[in-house]
Design a protein around this motif. Structure first.
Motif, mmCIF file in Angstrom:
data_model
loop_
_atom_site.group_PDB
_atom_site.id
_atom_site.type_symbol
_atom_site.label_atom_id
_atom_site.label_comp_id
_atom_site.label_asym_id
_atom_site.label_seq_id
_atom_site.Cartn_x
_atom_site.Cartn_y
_atom_site.Cartn_z
ATOM 1 N N LEU B 105 5.596 -1.150 11.173
ATOM 2 C CA LEU B 105 4.301 -1.299 10.518
ATOM 3 C C LEU B 105 4.307 -0.407 9.284
ATOM 4 N N ASN B 106 3.669 -0.882 8.232
ATOM 5 C CA ASN B 106 3.716 -0.140 6.967
ATOM 6 C C ASN B 106 2.881 1.130 7.056
ATOM 7 N N PRO B 107 3.494 2.282 6.720
ATOM 8 C CA PRO B 107 2.783 3.554 6.879
ATOM 9 C C PRO B 107 1.645 3.737 5.885
ATOM 10 N N ALA B 108 1.613 2.926 4.822
ATOM 11 C CA ALA B 108 0.643 3.174 3.751
ATOM 12 C C ALA B 108 -0.643 2.370 3.914
ATOM 13 N N TYR B 109 -0.694 1.489 4.904
ATOM 14 C CA TYR B 109 -1.885 0.661 5.069
ATOM 15 C C TYR B 109 -2.414 0.738 6.499
ATOM 16 N N ALA B 113 -5.778 -3.718 7.556
ATOM 17 C CA ALA B 113 -5.303 -4.324 6.306
ATOM 18 C C ALA B 113 -4.061 -5.172 6.570
ATOM 19 N N GLN B 114 -3.166 -4.675 7.425
ATOM 20 C CA GLN B 114 -1.934 -5.420 7.703
ATOM 21 C C GLN B 114 -2.215 -6.655 8.538
ATOM 22 N N GLU B 117 -3.496 -9.340 6.312
ATOM 23 C CA GLU B 117 -2.391 -9.988 5.595
ATOM 24 C C GLU B 117 -1.715 -11.045 6.478
ATOM 25 N N VAL B 118 -1.529 -10.698 7.748
ATOM 26 C CA VAL B 118 -0.895 -11.635 8.674
ATOM 27 C C VAL B 118 -1.774 -12.875 8.859
ATOM 28 N N ARG B 120 -3.901 -14.045 6.871
ATOM 29 C CA ARG B 120 -3.936 -14.799 5.623
ATOM 30 C C ARG B 120 -2.812 -15.833 5.573
ATOM 31 N N TYR B 154 -4.107 4.208 10.859
ATOM 32 C CA TYR B 154 -2.773 4.000 10.309
ATOM 33 C C TYR B 154 -1.771 4.042 11.462
ATOM 34 N N MET B 170 -0.348 -9.321 16.422
ATOM 35 C CA MET B 170 -0.102 -9.905 15.095
ATOM 36 C C MET B 170 0.798 -11.129 15.204
#
Ligand SMILES: Nc1ncnc2c1ncn2[C@@H]1O[C@H](COP(=O)(O)OP(=O)(O)O)[C@@H](O)[C@H]1O
Ligand SMILES: [Mg+2]
Lengths: 341, 294
Positions: B105-109, B113-114, B117-118, B120, B154, B170
């Motif tokens: 998983l992206n550490p910045a979001y 938010a992630q 995106e999925v 979407r 996060y 997800m």
């Protein structure tokens, strides 16, 4: 948000301590350089009595500790003393010359961010392709010569041989802009003179670019390196496996975690530009703090030297604080630093 | 219409390395029926992950990879699809779960938010509010307390087990027909791993999602899979119903595998002797179309 405030407060405190240290250092260094400031200021024809009077007025015969005490007391009232070179308060001189320098450095900083970072992103996304090689070439050029050399080369090429840009100065002589803030970009807007604004913009491009070039290269190279590393992270593969658009992966998923080290370097470069600006200003006859700085050093104008150095250090520290706060905002680990519950 | 979700026929893969071709997969054939759970087992480096990545189309973009063979997804030949057509399947019709949930998983979001995106990918115009509701429901569906708090967090603020559930939620959010799990949760605590696998099993059963489960943990295979394929050095050396393979392994490599891992929750495979010749000997004919026959 509290951790953000904490970051800000601690940086302010350390910056304050650093400024005190800088003030001591420059205060003492300026005074141990050989030469009598009073004699230099009055010229060879002044009588010994006149010199003595001035030395007294400048308290040069007190011990250096006492002198520093007076200096700090004055500084607390916002008084940096009188410049022997211009015969005006040093604060007035700085207020006159600093905006031109800040404007130059600020535009160069914007170039670093808005040219350097996108170049780095593109180089990482298309690594091994021509854009990657171009970026490598730019960063090599940027570090291969100091910025004043680039200032000369750029001026010769784009102002002299190909007269695309003006050769020197902040703005064409035909414009008379009432001075309000000293910042031309603000004053021209206040005067409602958009053509003068554009003219000032035209003048700043070459010197700002010369100043920014090595920073652009560094920012691009560092961003590329970090992004290439980030591209190997599992979360990028996960983003790909979900079919997120490649452009979005580059601009969001790989770039954002890579931004933190890039921002640190940009902050350092930004501050270093304050120093490099001196020579670039000399090449482009930019009426900034450099001419003043050189003149006062040659004349051993103590108050002006100390004042100029202090202001530049303060600007350096302010830039670093801004960068630290930005990093804290971008890095959720700092923003949400967990405290023991 | 075929009932097969995935059909891999004679898949070969080699990588160009220093001007030489190194073969990694040899005539791999594998099929998964709708809603079926299939395990792909094999030691590290045997080619499990590359197989998964080829199915997703992630390896085709690599200049050094040479892939031949046929992959049919829901009856459609993926080789005949344009890159955009293959891209469209990812995250919608097929999705993947990775080994280490926290670093995947992206550490910045934030999780929210992630997740947005999925979602979407399945519904390009989905609003942030609708995404949050759907994500919250998905998380609740995988027994997560306080889904709203999780969505605002996060990845580094959550435990590995929680991130694992987030990844499962997800992966199933856009109701794919195929889920590929590449050694999921190997990095996790064994009991946590067992719990999440149980939840995942329930979810895929409810949704009728077919699963390709990559593992080298025989215990997990026993729990989870209907059928098993055993991969050894890029070759399928044994296949069959889980029970049959586990109780009556025919191939020497499979036997070695079973003997080496008596534990239910073993992390990996202990050393297996290098009896390559016996191991590499094919046990059944996997000629063209062999897999397509029921
Ligand atoms: N991008 C690549 N380039 C070259 N060789 C690769 C690449 N990816 C995987 N390989 C090789 O393919 C073989 C199978 O890898 P992999 O599928 O990851 O094994 P595992 O069964 O452990 O998942 C390994 O020998 C690995 O070195
Ligand atoms: Mg693997």
């Amino acid at each position: 948000m509290t951790s953000l405030v904490r970051v800000l407060l601690s940086r302010l405190l350390t910056s304050f301590i650093v400024l005190i240290g800088v003030s001591m250092l420059i205060f003492f260094i300026a005074r141990v350089i050989p030469g009598d400031p009073a004699r230099i200021a009055l010229g060879p024809n002044a009588s010994p009595e006149q010199v003595l009077v001035l030395r007294e007025a400048l308290r040069l015969d007190e011990s250096i500790i006492v002198q520093y005490g007076y200096f700090i007391a004055d500084l607390a009232r916002g008084d940096l003393g009188i410049s022997l070179y211009t015969n005006r308060p040093v604060t007035t001189d700085i207020a006159q010359f600093l905006p031109a320098t800040l404007e130059l450095v600020f535009v160069a900083g914007l170039m670093m961010i808005f040219i350097g970072l996108p170049l780095g992103i593109l180089a990482a996304r298309y690594r091994g392709r021509w854009i990657d090689h171009t970026v490598r070439l730019i960063s090599l050029l940027g570090v291969s010569a100091p910025s004043f050399v680039w200032a000369v080369i750029l001026m010769m090429t784009f102002a002299f041989i190909l007269p695309v840009f003006p050769i020197a100065g902040r703005i064409s002589d035909s414009y008379t802009i009432p001075v309000a803030s000293g910042f031309l970009f603000i004053d021209t807007l206040l005067a409602g003179n958009l053509r003068a604004f554009a003219n000032a913009g035209w003048h700043i491009i070459l010197p700002a670019f010369a100043l920014a070039l090595s920073g652009i290269g560094q920012a691009a190279r560092l961003t590329r390196a970090n992004m290439v590393e980030t591209y190997d992270k599992p979360y990028i593969e996960m983003a790909r496996s979900y079919g997120f658009p490649e452009k979005r992966i580059a601009n969001r998923y790989a770039f954002r975690p890579s931004l933190i080290p890039s921002l640190t370097i940009i902050g350092l470069d930004f501050a270093a530009m304050l120093g490099n600006a001196f020579l670039v200003e000399a090449v482009f006859a930019w009426p900034g703090l450099s001419r003043y700085g050189v003149a006062v050093i040659l004349r051993k104008d103590l108050n002006a030297i100390v004042g100029t150095v202090l202001i530049i250090s303060a600007a350096f520290l302010i830039v670093n604080i801004i960068v630290d706060v930005l990093i804290a905002i971008i890095n959720p680990r700092i923003r949400h630093s967990q405290r023991p519950k | 219409m075929t009932a097969l979700v995935l059909e891999i026929i004679n898949l070969n893969l080699s990588f160009a390395r220093h001007g030489e071709q190194t073969a990694v997969l040899h005539d791999v054939c594998l099929s998964i029926a709708r809603g079926e759970r299939v395990a792909l087992v094999g030691e590290s480096g045997s080619g499990k992950s590359v197989t998964a990545r080829i199915v997703l189309g992630l390896l085709g973009e690599l200049a050094s990879a040479r892939i031949t063979g046929e992959i049919r997804f829901e009856g459609q030949d993926l080789g005949a699809l344009s890159p955009a057509g293959r891209h469209a399947l990812r995250g919608t019709k097929m999705s993947m779960i990775f080994q280490d949930p926290t670093s995947s998983l992206n550490p910045a979001y934030t999780i929210g938010a992630q997740f947005h995106e999925v979602l979407r990918r399945g519904a390009p115009k989905i609003s942030a509010k609708a995404a949050k509701e759907r994500a919250g429901a998905m998380l609740a569906g995988i027994s997560m307390d306080q889904p709203d708090r999780v969505l605002g967090s996060y990845p580094f603020q959550l435990s590995g087990g929680m991130n694992q559930r987030v990844m499962i939620a997800m992966a199933l959010a856009n109701t794919p027909s195929l889920l590929i799990a590449d050694e999921p949760g190997t990095a996790l605590d064994v009991t946590v791993q067992a719990q999440t696998l149980k939840l995942m099993r329930e979810l895929v059963e409810d949704n009728g999602t077919a699963v390709l489960f990559i593992t080298h943990n025989i215990g997990v295979v026993r729990e989870f899979a209907d059928r098993v394929y055993v991969l050894y050095r890029g070759r399928i050396v044994e296949k069959g119903a889980t029970h049959a393979v586990l109780t009556d392994a025919r191939h020497p490599y499979t036997r070695a595998l079973l003997a080496a891992v008596p534990r239910l929750t073993g992390g990996g495979i202990a050393d297996i002797g290098e009896e390559t010749d016996v191991f590499a000997a094919p046990m059944f004919d996997h000629g063209p179309g062999a897999e397509a026959r029921p």
